[in-house]
Design an enzyme around this catalytic site. Structure first.
Site, PDB file in Angstrom:
ATOM      1  N   ARG A  59      43.542 100.740  48.946  1.00 39.05           N
ATOM      2  CA  ARG A  59      42.599 101.068  50.025  1.00 39.05           C
ATOM      3  C   ARG A  59      43.192 100.810  51.408  1.00 39.05           C
ATOM      4  O   ARG A  59      43.153 101.693  52.270  1.00 39.05           O
ATOM      5  CB  ARG A  59      41.296 100.312  49.822  1.00 39.05           C
ATOM      6  CG  ARG A  59      40.527 100.784  48.590  1.00 39.05           C
ATOM      7  CD  ARG A  59      39.201 100.069  48.447  1.00 39.05           C
ATOM      8  NE  ARG A  59      38.432 100.573  47.313  1.00 39.05           N
ATOM      9  CZ  ARG A  59      37.217 100.181  46.995  1.00 39.05           C
ATOM     10  NH1 ARG A  59      36.607  99.255  47.729  1.00 39.05           N
ATOM     11  NH2 ARG A  59      36.587 100.691  45.951  1.00 39.05           N
ATOM     12  N   ASP A  82      42.938  88.795  47.106  1.00 40.88           N
ATOM     13  CA  ASP A  82      41.617  88.664  46.488  1.00 40.88           C
ATOM     14  C   ASP A  82      41.023  87.348  46.964  1.00 40.88           C
ATOM     15  O   ASP A  82      41.472  86.268  46.554  1.00 40.88           O
ATOM     16  CB  ASP A  82      41.742  88.689  44.965  1.00 40.88           C
ATOM     17  CG  ASP A  82      40.388  88.702  44.262  1.00 40.88           C
ATOM     18  OD1 ASP A  82      39.381  88.325  44.897  1.00 40.88           O
ATOM     19  OD2 ASP A  82      40.338  89.068  43.075  1.00 40.88           O
ATOM     20  N   ASN A 109      36.917  89.771  58.007  1.00 46.01           N
ATOM     21  CA  ASN A 109      35.944  90.850  57.858  1.00 46.01           C
ATOM     22  C   ASN A 109      35.499  91.096  56.422  1.00 46.01           C
ATOM     23  O   ASN A 109      34.355  91.471  56.177  1.00 46.01           O
ATOM     24  CB  ASN A 109      36.546  92.141  58.434  1.00 46.01           C
ATOM     25  CG  ASN A 109      35.804  93.371  57.980  1.00 46.01           C
ATOM     26  OD1 ASN A 109      34.689  93.647  58.416  1.00 46.01           O
ATOM     27  ND2 ASN A 109      36.426  94.123  57.063  1.00 46.01           N
ATOM     28  N   LYS A 141      42.732  78.279  57.533  1.00 46.40           N
ATOM     29  CA  LYS A 141      43.431  76.990  57.518  1.00 46.40           C
ATOM     30  C   LYS A 141      44.932  77.186  57.327  1.00 46.40           C
ATOM     31  O   LYS A 141      45.750  76.548  57.997  1.00 46.40           O
ATOM     32  CB  LYS A 141      42.868  76.105  56.406  1.00 46.40           C
ATOM     33  CG  LYS A 141      43.458  74.708  56.328  1.00 46.40           C
ATOM     34  CD  LYS A 141      42.735  73.890  55.271  1.00 46.40           C
ATOM     35  CE  LYS A 141      43.235  72.445  55.252  1.00 46.40           C
ATOM     36  NZ  LYS A 141      44.654  72.346  54.834  1.00 46.40           N
ATOM     37  N   SER A 163      29.712  88.123  60.808  1.00 46.25           N
ATOM     38  CA  SER A 163      28.466  87.612  60.251  1.00 46.25           C
ATOM     39  C   SER A 163      27.465  88.753  60.133  1.00 46.25           C
ATOM     40  O   SER A 163      27.850  89.911  59.962  1.00 46.25           O
ATOM     41  CB  SER A 163      27.925  86.469  61.111  1.00 46.25           C
ATOM     42  OG  SER A 163      26.806  85.872  60.496  1.00 46.25           O
ATOM     43  N   ARG A 193      10.651  81.933  55.023  1.00 50.52           N
ATOM     44  CA  ARG A 193       9.580  82.817  54.545  1.00 50.52           C
ATOM     45  C   ARG A 193       9.401  84.012  55.489  1.00 50.52           C
ATOM     46  O   ARG A 193       9.188  85.147  55.043  1.00 50.52           O
ATOM     47  CB  ARG A 193       8.271  82.029  54.417  1.00 50.52           C
ATOM     48  CG  ARG A 193       8.307  80.960  53.326  1.00 50.52           C
ATOM     49  CD  ARG A 193       7.005  80.186  53.256  1.00 50.52           C
ATOM     50  NE  ARG A 193       7.090  79.098  52.295  1.00 50.52           N
ATOM     51  CZ  ARG A 193       6.838  79.217  50.991  1.00 50.52           C
ATOM     52  NH1 ARG A 193       6.476  80.404  50.506  1.00 50.52           N
ATOM     53  NH2 ARG A 193       6.930  78.174  50.174  1.00 50.52           N
TER      54      ARG A 193
END
Length: 258
Positions: A59, A82, A109, A141, A163, A193
């Site tokens: 890809r 991965d 991403n 890291k 995010s 909720r």
């Protein structure tokens, strides 16, 4: 002036001087996704090196081929990674270090969304959390030294964590991050909720695909905040961003399966 109609290309054009000559690492690159869109926005303005990753290496290779056809002088490297497998992340970090002594921007991403059934990685980590957050935590890291500013290279490295507004659905579940048993959850770790109602999902403390995804996005926000406070290393700035809505394979998967 940027507003809700601003496109990535608009920002890149305005700050093209900040792109030229810089090395960017972008995870989760494939046609139709946000990673490819980032590459397409950066490529016209002479980045020094684009390093792109994907679990299925074909890809990002397809994206790289298309970019080189349009920008023959573009330096681009493709690396398999991965994020669910720490060893794969470690290997990818080593490959990145081989092709780039300095990383100016890391765009975390890659991600998964709404896995229908609770799934654990081989390390026992819930899959959304493992891929969207833990794998990127490890990669960041491992590349910290390449990103931190030095006397000879004073430009601060930047980490961009992708995010989502879905973070409003769930705080981080410190008592039960892997959805093993909700009895250990504190009240302020339970899903919202109000947000569940807004997203049209039932409120529950047991495994829910969107709640699991939301927790992982809360985690990347907290990760960016911690990096910017200097927890990782001095000389690195981090941001979490909500990219807004985009039709991509992940969204189509959600519509079909969630």
């Amino acid at each position: 002036m940027f507003d809700g109609t601003t496109q990535a290309q608009d920002v890149a054009a305005a700050f093209q001087g900040e792109i030229s000559g810089k090395t960017f690492v972008i995870t989760g690159v494939s046609f139709g996704g946000l990673g490819a869109a980032v590459c397409e926005a950066l490529a016209p303005y002479g980045p020094g090196h684009l390093i792109i990753t994907g679990r299925d290496i074909q890809r990002p290779q397809e994206v790289a081929k298309a970019l080189i056809a349009q920008y023959p002088d573009l330096q681009i490297s493709v690396i398999q990674m991965d994020l669910a497998l720490p060893k794969s992340v470690e290997n990818a970090a080593q490959e990145i270090k081989k092709v780039a002594s300095r990383v100016h921007v890391l765009v975390n991403n890659a991600g998964v969304m709404c896995i229908p059934d609770r799934t654990l990685t081989e390390k026992g980590i819930e899959a959304h959390l493992a891929i969207n957050y833990v794998g990127h935590f490890l990669l960041t890291k491992l590349l910290a030294e390449q990103m931190s500013s030095t006397d000879s290279s004073p430009v601060q490295g930047r980490v961009i964590n992708v995010s989502s507004s879905a973070h409003t659905v769930s705080p981080f579940r410190f008592g039960d991050p892997h959805f093993i048993g909700s009895s250990d959850l504190l009240p302020d770790e339970e899903p919202s909720r109000e947000a569940c109602k807004a997203f049209g999902i039932p409120w529950e403390t047991s495994y829910s695909p969107l709640v699991a995804y939301a927790q992982s996005k809360t985690a990347v926000i907290l990760h960016a905040k911690a990096i910017s406070s200097g927890v990782l290393r001095d000389g690195i700035t981090a941001f979490s961003v909500n990219p807004g809505g985009k039709w991509n394979p992940t969204i189509l998967y959600v519509l079909c399966h969630c």
